[in-house]
Design a protein around this motif. Structure first.
Motif, mmCIF file in Angstrom:
data_model
loop_
_atom_site.group_PDB
_atom_site.id
_atom_site.type_symbol
_atom_site.label_atom_id
_atom_site.label_comp_id
_atom_site.label_asym_id
_atom_site.label_seq_id
_atom_site.Cartn_x
_atom_site.Cartn_y
_atom_site.Cartn_z
ATOM 1 N N PHE A 1 -1.707 12.335 0.158
ATOM 2 C CA PHE A 1 -1.096 11.773 -0.933
ATOM 3 C C PHE A 1 -0.547 12.703 -1.959
ATOM 4 C CE2 PHE A 1 -4.878 9.012 -0.594
ATOM 5 C CZ PHE A 1 -4.401 7.870 -1.077
ATOM 6 N N LEU A 2 -0.415 14.188 -1.615
ATOM 7 C CA LEU A 2 0.487 15.008 -2.343
ATOM 8 C C LEU A 2 1.827 15.437 -1.597
ATOM 9 C CD1 LEU A 2 1.041 16.594 -4.959
ATOM 10 C CD2 LEU A 2 -0.437 18.400 -4.120
ATOM 11 N N GLY A 3 1.650 15.762 -0.394
ATOM 12 C CA GLY A 3 2.936 16.073 0.243
ATOM 13 C C GLY A 3 3.347 17.499 0.210
ATOM 14 N N ILE A 4 2.614 18.387 -0.053
ATOM 15 C CA ILE A 4 2.930 19.888 0.017
ATOM 16 C C ILE A 4 2.182 20.515 1.444
ATOM 17 C CG2 ILE A 4 2.728 22.090 -1.141
ATOM 18 C CD1 ILE A 4 2.718 20.575 -3.974
ATOM 19 N N THR A 5 3.101 20.996 1.919
ATOM 20 C CA THR A 5 2.191 21.757 3.412
ATOM 21 C C THR A 5 1.985 23.127 3.020
ATOM 22 O OG1 THR A 5 4.378 22.526 3.936
ATOM 23 C CG2 THR A 5 4.081 20.269 4.576
ATOM 24 N N SER B 1 6.671 7.938 2.516
ATOM 25 C CA SER B 1 6.267 6.720 3.506
ATOM 26 C C SER B 1 4.974 6.693 3.674
ATOM 27 C CB SER B 1 6.813 7.398 4.656
ATOM 28 O OG SER B 1 6.195 8.936 4.933
ATOM 29 N N LEU B 2 3.951 7.249 2.615
ATOM 30 C CA LEU B 2 2.552 6.936 2.846
ATOM 31 C C LEU B 2 2.241 5.501 2.468
ATOM 32 C CD1 LEU B 2 -0.239 8.143 3.192
ATOM 33 C CD2 LEU B 2 -0.485 8.555 0.777
ATOM 34 N N HIS B 3 1.610 5.051 3.573
ATOM 35 C CA HIS B 3 1.056 3.616 3.590
ATOM 36 C C HIS B 3 -0.537 3.739 3.861
ATOM 37 C CE1 HIS B 3 4.874 1.968 2.577
ATOM 38 N NE2 HIS B 3 5.452 2.713 3.773
ATOM 39 N N LEU B 4 -1.447 3.062 3.087
ATOM 40 C CA LEU B 4 -2.782 2.929 3.570
ATOM 41 C C LEU B 4 -3.283 1.899 4.312
ATOM 42 C CD1 LEU B 4 -4.295 3.958 -0.215
ATOM 43 C CD2 LEU B 4 -3.926 5.527 2.030
ATOM 44 N N ILE C 1 1.205 11.566 -10.486
ATOM 45 C CA ILE C 1 0.891 11.517 -8.867
ATOM 46 C C ILE C 1 -0.442 10.409 -9.141
ATOM 47 C CG2 ILE C 1 -0.462 12.600 -7.356
ATOM 48 C CD1 ILE C 1 1.079 15.295 -7.910
ATOM 49 N N MET C 2 -1.359 10.444 -10.045
ATOM 50 C CA MET C 2 -2.597 9.707 -10.126
ATOM 51 C C MET C 2 -2.209 8.071 -10.182
ATOM 52 S SD MET C 2 -4.481 11.629 -9.482
ATOM 53 C CE MET C 2 -3.988 13.442 -9.111
ATOM 54 N N GLN C 3 -1.141 7.807 -11.112
ATOM 55 C CA GLN C 3 -0.446 6.574 -11.115
ATOM 56 C C GLN C 3 -0.159 5.876 -9.911
ATOM 57 O OE1 GLN C 3 2.446 6.262 -14.219
ATOM 58 N NE2 GLN C 3 1.110 6.789 -15.927
ATOM 59 N N GLU C 4 0.715 6.789 -9.024
ATOM 60 C CA GLU C 4 1.209 6.400 -7.832
ATOM 61 C C GLU C 4 -0.180 6.270 -6.575
ATOM 62 O OE1 GLU C 4 3.656 8.939 -4.163
ATOM 63 O OE2 GLU C 4 4.359 9.104 -6.343
ATOM 64 N N MET C 5 -1.041 7.261 -6.921
ATOM 65 C CA MET C 5 -2.086 6.828 -5.939
ATOM 66 C C MET C 5 -2.935 5.747 -6.054
ATOM 67 S SD MET C 5 -5.033 9.842 -5.508
ATOM 68 C CE MET C 5 -6.613 9.456 -4.321
ATOM 69 N N ASN C 6 -2.963 5.614 -7.372
ATOM 70 C CA ASN C 6 -3.990 4.128 -7.846
ATOM 71 C C ASN C 6 -3.355 3.348 -7.611
ATOM 72 O OD1 ASN C 6 -5.960 5.818 -8.928
ATOM 73 N ND2 ASN C 6 -5.422 5.802 -10.984
ATOM 74 N N GLY C 7 -1.956 2.960 -7.629
ATOM 75 C CA GLY C 7 -1.278 1.775 -7.070
ATOM 76 C C GLY C 7 -1.543 1.391 -5.579
ATOM 77 N N LYS C 8 -1.549 2.788 -4.880
ATOM 78 C CA LYS C 8 -1.549 2.448 -3.421
ATOM 79 C C LYS C 8 -3.391 2.188 -3.053
ATOM 80 C CE LYS C 8 1.931 5.784 -1.971
ATOM 81 N NZ LYS C 8 2.834 4.852 -1.094
ATOM 82 N N LEU C 9 -4.229 2.597 -3.834
ATOM 83 C CA LEU C 9 -5.370 2.277 -3.624
ATOM 84 C C LEU C 9 -5.829 0.656 -3.845
ATOM 85 C CD1 LEU C 9 -7.200 5.240 -5.391
ATOM 86 C CD2 LEU C 9 -6.947 4.816 -2.757
ATOM 87 N N LEU C 10 -5.398 0.544 -4.935
ATOM 88 C CA LEU C 10 -5.331 -1.030 -5.427
ATOM 89 C C LEU C 10 -4.657 -1.905 -4.505
ATOM 90 C CD1 LEU C 10 -4.690 -0.488 -9.207
ATOM 91 C CD2 LEU C 10 -6.826 -1.350 -8.221
ATOM 92 N N ALA C 11 -3.683 -1.479 -4.093
ATOM 93 C CA ALA C 11 -2.779 -2.405 -3.011
ATOM 94 C C ALA C 11 -3.688 -2.585 -1.615
ATOM 95 C CB ALA C 11 -1.779 -2.042 -2.798
#
Length: 279
Positions: A96-100, A148-151, A199-209
């Motif tokens: 969900f973050l993308g830092i290696t 490109s993260l898709h749940l 980040i949290m707005q982006e993450m929450n959007g993916k969770l809800l979707a």
């Protein structure tokens, strides 16, 4: 070994299964209360599922999807399950973050080199000026990496104690350096907090979707005995409450999470169940 490597080892929680027993039961029972039998559930940040009663879930859900950055931890969770039940579980990995790890290690290398010049006499304001361009680049690269993260989709999605962990490493690294120097400089902490809102707005959007019926979220409202909110968690809760105003927010509940009982680390968790059918 970098500061990052040392801190990463602290994520290992060998007593979590025992310490989290009360929370695991209360959280799992609460989820099932709002779900339909033989449906599917996606568990985000599943890890070893120390906070989910998978055996109980397997008697209720027709399919369980586990999602985490650490596949080895999820495999540990699966090994707790009877062999004949494992076909009902699917594993997915993503960040969900993308830092290696390599990027964190390089950040530490640069900061450590600066500190090596003057030791405890290091000017932390100058150190922050060195760190900030690196932080900005890390966040920019991270945004591209997670684009490109898709749940996977499921009837229900559950996430517990994860929002606070997504973007905690950079401020944790900075805190370790400040403690070693015996000084305080807040620039990195403030920048991380600012990034958390996005980040949290982006993450929450993916969770809800991803949730076809309902989303279950449990996030740290506060650490018992410690003033102030928990970074990442409070931004996530604030965003979700705004999105789920009115009839979409079905229920809320508070849980006590004994994260590390030997260090008296107990969190007050605020849990939400959100109807996603019409959000």
């Amino acid at each position: 070994m970098t500061v990052y490597d040392a801190l990463e080892k602290r994520h290992e929680m060998p007593r979590a299964w025992d310490d989290w027993a009360d929370y695991r039961k209360a959280w799992s029972d609460w989820i099932i209360r709002y779900c339909k039998w033989d449906s599917s559930i996606l568990i985000i940040g599943a890890g070893a599922c120390n906070d989910y009663d998978l055996e109980h879930f397997l008697k209720f859900f027709g399919k369980i999807l586990l999602f985490d950055l650490d596949e080895a931890a999820m495999q540990k969770a699966v090994r707790r399950i009877p062999t004949e039940q494992r076909a009902k579980i699917e594993l997915y990995t993503g960040d969900f973050l993308g830092i290696t790890p390599t990027a964190y290690q390089e950040f530490c290398r640069v900061i450590q080199e600066e500190i090596n010049h003057r030791g405890k006499l290091t000017d932390v304001n100058e150190l922050a000026q060195t760190a900030m361009p690196l932080v900005e680049q890390l966040y920019a690269n991270a945004k591209n990496n997670r684009g490109s993260l898709h749940l996977p989709k499921a009837d229900y999605v559950a996430v517990s104690g994860v929002h606070s962990q997504i973007n905690h490493m950079l401020p944790w690294i900075w805190q370790a350096y400040m403690q070693a120097l015996g000084q305080r400089e807040d620039t990195i902490f403030q920048r991380a907090s600012q990034e958390n809102a996005r980040i949290m707005q982006e993450m929450n959007g993916k969770l809800l979707a991803a949730a076809g019926q309902k989303l279950f979220v449990s996030a740290e409202k506060a650490r018992v005995g410690v003033p102030g909110g928990v970074e990442g968690a409070w931004q996530a809760l604030e965003d979700l409450k705004k999105r789920a105003e009115g009839a979409h927010l079905i229920d809320t509940k508070s849980f006590a999470w004994g994260y590390d009982l030997r260090q008296n680390m107990i969190y007050e968790m605020e849990a939400l169940v959100i109807d996603t059918v019409s959000v």
